[in-house]
Design an enzyme around this catalytic site. Structure first.
Site, PDB file in Angstrom:
ATOM      1  N   PRO D  78     -70.011 -33.188 -39.322  1.00  0.00           N
ATOM      2  CA  PRO D  78     -69.696 -34.537 -38.842  1.00  0.00           C
ATOM      3  C   PRO D  78     -70.676 -34.935 -37.749  1.00  0.00           C
ATOM      4  O   PRO D  78     -70.901 -34.191 -36.810  1.00  0.00           O
ATOM      5  CB  PRO D  78     -68.279 -34.390 -38.279  1.00  0.00           C
ATOM      6  CG  PRO D  78     -68.100 -32.933 -38.020  1.00  0.00           C
ATOM      7  CD  PRO D  78     -68.970 -32.205 -38.995  1.00  0.00           C
ATOM      8  N   ALA D  80     -71.955 -38.484 -35.477  1.00  0.00           N
ATOM      9  CA  ALA D  80     -71.671 -39.878 -35.128  1.00  0.00           C
ATOM     10  C   ALA D  80     -72.884 -40.768 -35.403  1.00  0.00           C
ATOM     11  O   ALA D  80     -74.024 -40.293 -35.437  1.00  0.00           O
ATOM     12  CB  ALA D  80     -71.295 -39.965 -33.653  1.00  0.00           C
ATOM     13  N   SER D 107     -67.428 -38.427 -39.605  1.00  0.00           N
ATOM     14  CA  SER D 107     -67.128 -38.415 -38.168  1.00  0.00           C
ATOM     15  C   SER D 107     -66.185 -39.551 -37.773  1.00  0.00           C
ATOM     16  O   SER D 107     -66.275 -40.663 -38.303  1.00  0.00           O
ATOM     17  CB  SER D 107     -68.433 -38.574 -37.381  1.00  0.00           C
ATOM     18  OG  SER D 107     -68.164 -38.847 -36.018  1.00  0.00           O
ATOM     19  N   GLN D 127     -63.301 -35.862 -40.094  1.00  0.00           N
ATOM     20  CA  GLN D 127     -63.370 -35.240 -38.763  1.00  0.00           C
ATOM     21  C   GLN D 127     -62.600 -36.097 -37.787  1.00  0.00           C
ATOM     22  O   GLN D 127     -62.838 -37.302 -37.668  1.00  0.00           O
ATOM     23  CB  GLN D 127     -64.829 -35.096 -38.309  1.00  0.00           C
ATOM     24  CG  GLN D 127     -64.976 -34.457 -36.936  1.00  0.00           C
ATOM     25  CD  GLN D 127     -64.987 -35.487 -35.813  1.00  0.00           C
ATOM     26  OE1 GLN D 127     -65.326 -36.641 -36.040  1.00  0.00           O
ATOM     27  NE2 GLN D 127     -64.561 -35.081 -34.622  1.00  0.00           N
ATOM     28  N   TYR D 129     -61.471 -36.711 -33.885  1.00  0.00           N
ATOM     29  CA  TYR D 129     -61.282 -36.561 -32.436  1.00  0.00           C
ATOM     30  C   TYR D 129     -59.902 -37.138 -32.164  1.00  0.00           C
ATOM     31  O   TYR D 129     -59.690 -38.346 -32.352  1.00  0.00           O
ATOM     32  CB  TYR D 129     -62.313 -37.378 -31.657  1.00  0.00           C
ATOM     33  CG  TYR D 129     -63.686 -36.781 -31.620  1.00  0.00           C
ATOM     34  CD1 TYR D 129     -63.924 -35.566 -30.986  1.00  0.00           C
ATOM     35  CD2 TYR D 129     -64.766 -37.458 -32.195  1.00  0.00           C
ATOM     36  CE1 TYR D 129     -65.203 -35.024 -30.944  1.00  0.00           C
ATOM     37  CE2 TYR D 129     -66.046 -36.919 -32.149  1.00  0.00           C
ATOM     38  CZ  TYR D 129     -66.256 -35.698 -31.515  1.00  0.00           C
ATOM     39  OH  TYR D 129     -67.512 -35.172 -31.472  1.00  0.00           O
ATOM     40  N   THR D 155     -61.687 -31.640 -34.145  1.00  0.00           N
ATOM     41  CA  THR D 155     -62.629 -31.108 -33.163  1.00  0.00           C
ATOM     42  C   THR D 155     -61.870 -30.768 -31.889  1.00  0.00           C
ATOM     43  O   THR D 155     -61.216 -31.635 -31.296  1.00  0.00           O
ATOM     44  CB  THR D 155     -63.736 -32.134 -32.869  1.00  0.00           C
ATOM     45  OG1 THR D 155     -64.434 -32.397 -34.087  1.00  0.00           O
ATOM     46  CG2 THR D 155     -64.696 -31.616 -31.818  1.00  0.00           C
ATOM     47  N   LYS D 220     -62.311 -27.219 -35.476  1.00  0.00           N
ATOM     48  CA  LYS D 220     -63.762 -27.082 -35.251  1.00  0.00           C
ATOM     49  C   LYS D 220     -64.036 -26.917 -33.771  1.00  0.00           C
ATOM     50  O   LYS D 220     -63.672 -27.779 -32.964  1.00  0.00           O
ATOM     51  CB  LYS D 220     -64.471 -28.325 -35.781  1.00  0.00           C
ATOM     52  CG  LYS D 220     -65.981 -28.315 -35.543  1.00  0.00           C
ATOM     53  CD  LYS D 220     -66.684 -29.411 -36.335  1.00  0.00           C
ATOM     54  CE  LYS D 220     -68.152 -29.488 -35.986  1.00  0.00           C
ATOM     55  NZ  LYS D 220     -68.406 -30.092 -34.685  1.00  0.00           N
ATOM     56  N   HIS D 244     -70.497 -27.119 -30.913  1.00  0.00           N
ATOM     57  CA  HIS D 244     -70.752 -28.552 -30.918  1.00  0.00           C
ATOM     58  C   HIS D 244     -72.258 -28.820 -30.809  1.00  0.00           C
ATOM     59  O   HIS D 244     -72.704 -29.690 -30.044  1.00  0.00           O
ATOM     60  CB  HIS D 244     -69.985 -29.210 -29.767  1.00  0.00           C
ATOM     61  CG  HIS D 244     -69.579 -30.637 -30.040  1.00  0.00           C
ATOM     62  ND1 HIS D 244     -68.275 -31.039 -30.114  1.00  0.00           N
ATOM     63  CD2 HIS D 244     -70.302 -31.763 -30.272  1.00  0.00           C
ATOM     64  CE1 HIS D 244     -68.205 -32.343 -30.364  1.00  0.00           C
ATOM     65  NE2 HIS D 244     -69.426 -32.805 -30.466  1.00  0.00           N
TER      66      HIS D 244
END
Lengths: 350, 350, 350, 350
Positions: D78, D80, D107, D127, D129, D155, D220, D244
């Site tokens: 993923p 951005a 992402s 993915q 957040y 993540t 992740k 990361h």
């Protein structure tokens, strides 16, 4: 030029602003400067081990040292002649430390009086080079207590002054307009001031210094498990694992590499502080994870002072705080107290 | 140009002053010079461990070697053709050693006679390359004893001469105005002189050399525990852990890295001396802490000799003494005898 | 320009003389060339341990391989397309090997016929890339035996051809005036020739190859203890610890670093040969001390061939012999048979 | 300019093509970028151990991940803002992944909608957040399931955003013509978008996310054995060993160096994926041999995308497949399933 992003940028700016001799004095180390480089680079050989999925919305950096809480576990290390770095010298540094919520260590060879520093209201420790002169020694002890210093930091790694070849080359002297009030002298070379320090201090003197000052004694300059044990046995309230910024004996290990053996030997009997090569919040975190209660930073805030006086020193301390805070969060910790040895590991060999 | 601050600066000055060929001869090592670099750099991998709060007001550097006290545990290593470095050659070097209170090792391939060196009054050892010729061997032994040399340093690591490619490239010869009196020849290339050395010397010859000379025998060039044990068994009064300044077999370890195994194997049965890569007082301290009684320095005083004759060689020895003295103080030691293995530690891996 | 002093100088001269593409082909390795560098540098991490006071007046370099004595334990490795390095190609190389008293390994992709090489009278081994074509395989085996090759060196590490990016960049092809007689083709890129090699050869084929050729089989390209054991179990007369000059799989260890595990696993059941990064007599000595019976050198004699044809290849082999001889003497050995594992030691970590 | 030969060449071309700020954003890491370099270089310290004489004529690269077979064990990580690298952004990347037969990780901060990516037909993971906003969190989960994403990649290593000084220096913002549809905002700096991420996610949230999405959850950002065990205990379908891309906490180990401890701790209870520093097929092979089921590559296909859109990303994936295939063959493996830990070994210390 925008605001510096990190300590390294502050050092570059300071190097450009200071005279060559003054910069060499602050930046330099003993002989081939092997330890000087190792102090900084050794952190690379300790890897961080972050823990995830912990609530780190609220993170703080406070620690308690010798019974007092400070909001930043980065003390200002004792450094001589700070007015040679910036006209506001130790007074500006003390204000910066106060604003940052940390402790200022006042050097025996300060270019400000202890009273000036005390007047800033900063939490303060008095760094003592035990002088050859007994009267002067007593005077320092009394002064420390009466002016509200809360600990006596006795430097034990300077029975003789290290050979700093940058200074020998530059011939730099403390500018004659500055006075070192503790010894009442002007315009000497650094090593000439230091000639007043006694080469004969022994473990037997530790307790008498504590009682002369009526203050807890912190021994600065311990590098072995053996001496750490002796410090505990002689009643030291704390020790600082330090190689004097690599300015004394070239060839000693980086302080971060000896910290574990000292922490193990002390086994909680005394407070372990730490200095050497701190440039990043992750350096601070590594030292704390390996068992230090707090660290001392010298050159880092000094570059800030040199560049921009009180504001510069303060900014360096706040950069370190921000980096520390972020490192704590990314390690899954909400405070320094959450750090354990499992948060670091000796790097695999490469 | 001010006075050089350290041995490295002396080397730079010597490189500028000597002819390219002469400098290459003294500075160079065997083949790819891997060991040459390692000899110097390996010290970095031994960290010093300073002890604090000991009274080190009075510090001395004397040691006792083969029963004689010398004030500086840095002997002048045997080096050939010193008059090619400075017209005053071995005689100046001997005076410098005498003034420094140490021992001069006189090379078989000196460009001064043993008598000239003896006349300086220096404490002196006779370095012997055992020659193919039996008569010459006897002559050297007799000469050594009669001229007051107090030990025979038998070099054991040159059954054949190492391949020094700098010399092969430069084609340098000993200047024809110089004579090597022991062999009575002029103007040869270094490796041509060395052709007289026997490739057939064995352990059986050690005792006969001692009795021929009536002198204690020191075997120079031991690099293994196994040979150190044999040296003890064959009655050597001492050994020198040495790789011949990295001029013989490229790829052997730095001497500081093999010193511990040799010291352990000897277990006090014979005197262990040491050479290789000594440039700093801290190098001396590390070798002593690992068990050497004293070290030999070759290139270091030679650069002094090349730069400024007797005074230069003397200054190098005094620099090493001052650095050694300071290192002792900063380690908490008042004399070499206070050094222990705990004052050094193999560096953590990086 | 005087005569080159060592293999590195030969490489420099060859790089200047050859076309960029040809030099890249010979010098290059797979992908990032990490293993290419490691093959050469790994020797530094094995230190020699010299023994002294042994009579080494008479020193020899002979060894016995597969029952035959050769005077130099440095075989000429199989290398393709040697006429692209020098018009005299494999024939000149064979003469050089014969003069040096060693064995020539004749590549499947030679630019000379096996008969031409056989005509030189050199002791010779036939290197076989097992082809996809069964008839061709049989033809190679018969040819090898009938032309007096005394072993079949079966390369086992090329089931597919490594990615050599220097070649992909240069686009180099074998010059069209040259023919590769074994496959009867001209002017291809190296990887195009290699397309004829079978990706399906297995352990089951080892014994059938030996019986087809009526020759002892040496397996070239073993890098693990596990495969070394299998080689013994499948009747290999010998193995070559090799990573194909770092031209196949980037990221494998330097061959000198895997040699000990292979030697241990073999435990004397088969002959262990070795190649990879040989540039110095001390490299040879290290491989022999770690248990190889002899080494193969590829690029080293090839640079000699490129620079000066037969004489250049011969000179490289003689340089290696001289360096080997000197290394043996300085280790206290009179012949390769005197070498033991105690003559080397893994370097201390730095 | 011919077609790039490897990922490094793609990076060079991308660096030339992208704006300085955009390149810095993608290429950069946290603070001193120590971990950024280590992620790539650490592979060198794992040596491959090839097995020979196996039939590898037919080699394949398929693996099964979370029950689905993919033909290339290199997922697109993923990332951005891919439309800042190339106008076709995530859609082009998804097509490239589909063509390569692998999985696209979409992402949270994509510049394409999940629906656009779904429309490509690529096998896809979402993915996540975890946002501070509960409603948004639910929306993401529903969206992921409804648009046919087959896993939720949560993540876990971004409770706060790392300090990426290259971005602070460049001041780069996502170009205002691009929108990040998940948050509906334009033209922010990267760290401003990330402010929506919750710092308070804990292990307790893992199961509720899985049930909210009705999808297997892959965590992740796991770097320790301890957290790997917790992941198993909290029902994670998989974990990604990841730092990361070295963009969060500088000073953590290279991911390849922590993979073994994680694999050991998991002991087969959950799927272990891996990312960090993948540039070569041999990097992939090392991760698989150490126990990863597949790897994620981020920057590598991104450089392809930047250089040539979908075709460039595809070419990078095909380069990695070809290198992986060749590495498998040269290791004696016919598929990733044949890889074992014995195919790698920690490099000897140097």
């Amino acid at each position: 030029m925008s605001e510096p992003l990190n300590v390294f940028e502050y050092e570059s700016l300071a190097a450009a602003k200071l005279s060559d001799g003054a910069y060499a004095f602050y930046a330099g180390g003993a002989n081939d400067e092997l330890t000087l480089r190792e102090n900084v680079e050794a952190y690379r050989h300790w890897h961080l081990r972050p823990r995830v999925l912990r609530d780190v919305a609220d993170v703080g950096t406070s620690v308690t040292i010798l019974g007092r809480e400070i909001s930043l576990p980065v003390l200002v290390a004792p450094m001589a002649y700070q007015r040679a770095a910036h006209p506001d010298g130790e007074v500006a540094m003390a204000h910066a430390a106060r604003e940052a919520g940390t402790i200022m260590c006042h050097s025996t060879f300060a270019t400000a009086t202890p009273a000036e520093v005390a007047a800033t209201g900063v939490e303060r420790w008095f760094q003592l080079y035990v002088p050859r002169d007994e009267g002067l020694k007593r005077e320092f002890c009394v002064q420390a207590r009466e002016l509200g210093f809360s600990a006596l930091v006795v430097t034990v790694d300077l029975p003789a002054v290290g050979r700093r070849e940058r200074d020998l080359r530059s011939g730099w002297s403390v500018p004659p307009e500055l006075i070192v009030p503790s010894v009442g002298l002007r315009g000497l070379k650094p090593r000439e001031y230091v000639a007043m320090v006694s080469p004969s201090v022994t473990w037997d003197d530790v307790e008498s210094l504590a009682s002369a000052a009526g203050l807890p004694v912190v021994l600065k300059g311990i590098l072995t498990a053996e001496d750490a044990v002796l410090a505990c046995e002689h009643g030291a309230a704390g020790i600082v694992v330090s190689n004097h910024g690599a300015r004394q004996l070239d060839g000693v290990a980086a302080t971060i590499d000896v910290l574990p053996e000292v922490v193990d030997a002390v086994a909680g009997r005394t407070e372990v502080l730490f200095d050497g090569g701190i440039r990043r919040g992750t350096d601070v975190v590594k030292a704390l994870a390996l068992g230090a209660s707090a660290v001392l930073a010298g050159r880092a805030p000094l570059w800030g002072l040199a560049v921009a006086g009180q504001g510069g020193a303060r900014h360096v301390l706040e950069l370190l705080r921000a980096e520390l805070e972020l490192a704590l969060q990314l390690l899954g910790c909400r405070s320094p107290a959450d750090l354990t040895r499992d948060h670091v590991r000796r790097a695999p060999l490469a």
